[in-house]
Design a protein around this motif. Structure first.
Motif, PDB file in Angstrom:
ATOM      1  N   CYS A 135      -3.831  -1.842   3.581  1.00 33.33           N
ATOM      2  CA  CYS A 135      -4.358  -1.540   2.245  1.00 33.33           C
ATOM      3  C   CYS A 135      -5.742  -0.901   2.344  1.00 33.33           C
ATOM      4  O   CYS A 135      -6.040   0.103   1.676  1.00 33.33           O
ATOM      5  N   LYS A 185      -7.622  -1.061  -6.550  1.00 31.68           N
ATOM      6  CA  LYS A 185      -7.405  -2.321  -5.841  1.00 31.68           C
ATOM      7  C   LYS A 185      -5.909  -2.522  -5.645  1.00 31.68           C
ATOM      8  O   LYS A 185      -5.094  -1.872  -6.298  1.00 31.68           O
ATOM      9  N   GLN A 186      -5.574  -3.442  -4.754  1.00 31.97           N
ATOM     10  CA  GLN A 186      -4.160  -3.753  -4.540  1.00 31.97           C
ATOM     11  C   GLN A 186      -3.971  -5.251  -4.470  1.00 31.97           C
ATOM     12  O   GLN A 186      -4.753  -5.960  -3.824  1.00 31.97           O
ATOM     13  N   ALA A 198      -7.872   1.163  -0.392  1.00 35.31           N
ATOM     14  CA  ALA A 198      -8.096   0.118  -1.394  1.00 35.31           C
ATOM     15  C   ALA A 198      -9.553  -0.328  -1.383  1.00 35.31           C
ATOM     16  O   ALA A 198     -10.139  -0.556  -0.320  1.00 35.31           O
ATOM     17  N   TYR A 243       0.805  -1.227   0.000  1.00 39.05           N
ATOM     18  CA  TYR A 243       0.000   0.000   0.000  1.00 39.05           C
ATOM     19  C   TYR A 243       0.838   1.278   0.000  1.00 39.05           C
ATOM     20  O   TYR A 243       0.297   2.385   0.048  1.00 39.05           O
TER      21      TYR A 243
END
Length: 362
Positions: free
Chosen positions: A167, A126-127, A172, A111
């Motif tokens: 995240c 998104k991650q 995210a 992140y």
């Protein structure tokens, strides 16, 4: 009707970024200039993603320096380079580092790019992160005298929980766990014991999240994609998929476009997919250099829709386009053209399915 569509993660690095990384590794570029190169690559990836019309963006994993597997521990002083080897079908091998001492800690986090990304887009981001089961392979087979495997796994699970929560805290919309070693586990251990251990380990992490949180967590499975080669495409999906859906996640990103018999694989997905889970079906073959047309993607989506309930269906790419930074088998231009075809083809299929539903209801 809208069918959600998302990329997996990695985008090929530019020649400029790869050259900067080479110079940095050789001690010919300082860390400040390397950071500038990373930032420029991330911003460019976000802009290119937006230009495809993607409803959900990614940072293209531009900061995951050498590998999507080991980004979190690169630079650590308690690793040696002679870890487990992962052979690919074309003969090349990727080698993981080997933990030499505890405790295990993440050095970098997925992140870290979010503040930069969020300054350049208002779209959901998104991650992708690597699974704990993949990272568990860093622990030496012979063990460590002052750091047991059990202690290592406890630390590993703690670290990934922190990363997932980090995240989400950074903004995210989804966190996707890369589980490419799931299919490989069957190849390494046909008894299924290794796969079972991997599922249990990942569920130790997922079990720390609520049902609501798990609906924003996904699992990605593929047979690998590196230098246009795979490590486990010869493993039958029937040996993986029943166990895969036992993972406590809400979303599953499943390589499918490159399968020899996708219709059979889709039937297996439909059989084991649980009511609270969504299957993002791969409609882009990242290994094939040919760029799919939206019409080709549309047909693949319609084929998936014959098996997967529409309210549980999504589309994706089979894999990341460049999980390892030195993979130049695909250009950025090709990757983003394929992504645009996925976006357009998915929308085309959604329109056709909507019209069909209208005729049936009328």
């Amino acid at each position: 009707m809208t069918i959600p569509t998302e990329a997996i993660g990695s985008i090929p690095r530019t020649q400029k970024l790869m050259e900067a990384q080479r110079l940095y590794d050789e001690g010919k570029l300082d860390s400040k200039m390397m950071e500038i190169a990373y930032d420029e690559a991330v911003v460019e990836a976000v802009k290119q993603f937006e230009a495809t019309g993607s409803p959900v963006l990614s940072d293209g994993e531009q900061r995951k320096t050498h590998s999507f597997v080991t980004y979190s521990v690169e630079g650590g002083d308690n690793f040696a380079p002679d870890g487990i080897e992962i052979p690919f079908q074309d003969g090349h091998v990727r080698r993981l580092p080997r933990l030499t001492a505890g405790p295990f800690r993440f050095i970098k986090n997925a992140y870290d790019t979010f503040p930069l990304v969020k300054r350049h887009t208002d779209k959901p981001v998104k991650q992708a992160i690597i699974s704990v089961s993949a990272l568990s392979l860093l622990y030496p087979v012979d063990g460590l005298p002052d750091y047991s495997r059990e202690e290592f796994l406890d630390d590993l699970v703690d670290e990934q929980e922190k990363e997932i929560r980090g995240c989400f805290a950074a903004g995210a919309c989804k966190v996707q766990i890369d589980f490419t070693e799931g299919r490989l586990a069957i190849k390494l251990d046909p008894s299924g014991s290794l796969l079972t251990a991997f599922i249990e380990l990942n569920n130790r992490v997922l079990g720390r999240f609520s049902d609501v949180e798990r609906q924003k967590i996904g699992i990605h499975t593929c047979p690998g994609a590196d230098h246009d080669s795979t490590h486990s495409a010869d493993v039958d999906y029937s040996e993986l998929l029943p166990s895969l859906f036992e993972l406590k996640a809400g979303n599953f990103y499943i390589a499918m476009a490159g399968e020899a018999d996708p219709d059979r694989a889709l039937r297996i997905v439909a059989r084991y997919l649980k009511p609270h889970q969504r299957a993002f079906i791969g409609v882009i073959d990242v290994i094939d250099p040919a760029i799919e047309t939206p019409e080709m993607v549309c047909e693949r989506v319609l084929a998936a829709a014959r098996h997967i309930p529409l309210d549980q269906l999504g589309t994706t790419d089979d894999c990341g386009f460049s999980p390892f930074c030195d993979d130049v088998s695909t250009t950025q231009e090709t990757a983003f053209a394929k992504i645009r075809a996925r976006v357009l083809g998915t929308a085309m299929a959604a329109e056709k399915l909507s019209q069909e539903q209208g005729r049936q209801n009328g």
